[in-house]
Design a protein around this motif. Structure first.
Motif: not given
Length: 124
Positions: A75-78, A24-25, A31-32
């Motif tokens: 989460n770090a890599k989304n 995702a970008s 995470s949300t």
């Protein structure tokens, strides 16, 4: 700009495994956001497969994949993942990632954002 990019599809034999990724970008933070996977086989309606949401991580699976598929996120890599084990021919189809999905009495509902999909083929 919002972007969801799926990868990891391919061809496997029944009983095999694949791991799909959804990067995702933009405005989407996995995470949300409630993130989910759908699939669509030729001639069939799009089906909600799995979802992950919440800070404490709540997951949802459609009955046909429970115990075989696992949704997770980094989460770090989304990025959201779908680990698929013990694949069956009926699991074949185009798999789509979606954001802002939700679950109601009818199952997983698609969100406002979708990726382009990644193809999964399972041979018997």
């Amino acid at each position: 700009q919002v972007r969801l990019v799926e990868s990891g599809g391919g061809s496997v034999q029944a009983g095999g495994s694949l791991t799909l990724s959804c990067a995702a970008s933009g405005l989407i933070n996995v995470s949300t956001k409630a993130m989910g996977w759908f699939r669509q086989a030729p001639g069939k309606e799009r089906e909600g497969v799995a979802a992950i949401y919440g800070g404490r991580i709540i997951t949802y699976y459609t009955d046909s994949v429970k115990g075989r598929f696992t949704i997770s996120r980094d989460n770090a890599k989304n990025t959201v993942y779908l680990q698929m084990n013990s694949l069956k021919p009926e699991d074949a189809g185009m798999y789509y990632c979606t954001a802002d999905c939700w679950v109601n009495g009818a199952g997983l509902q698609g969100g406002n954002y979708w990726g382009q999909g990644t193809q999964v083929t399972v041979s018997s």
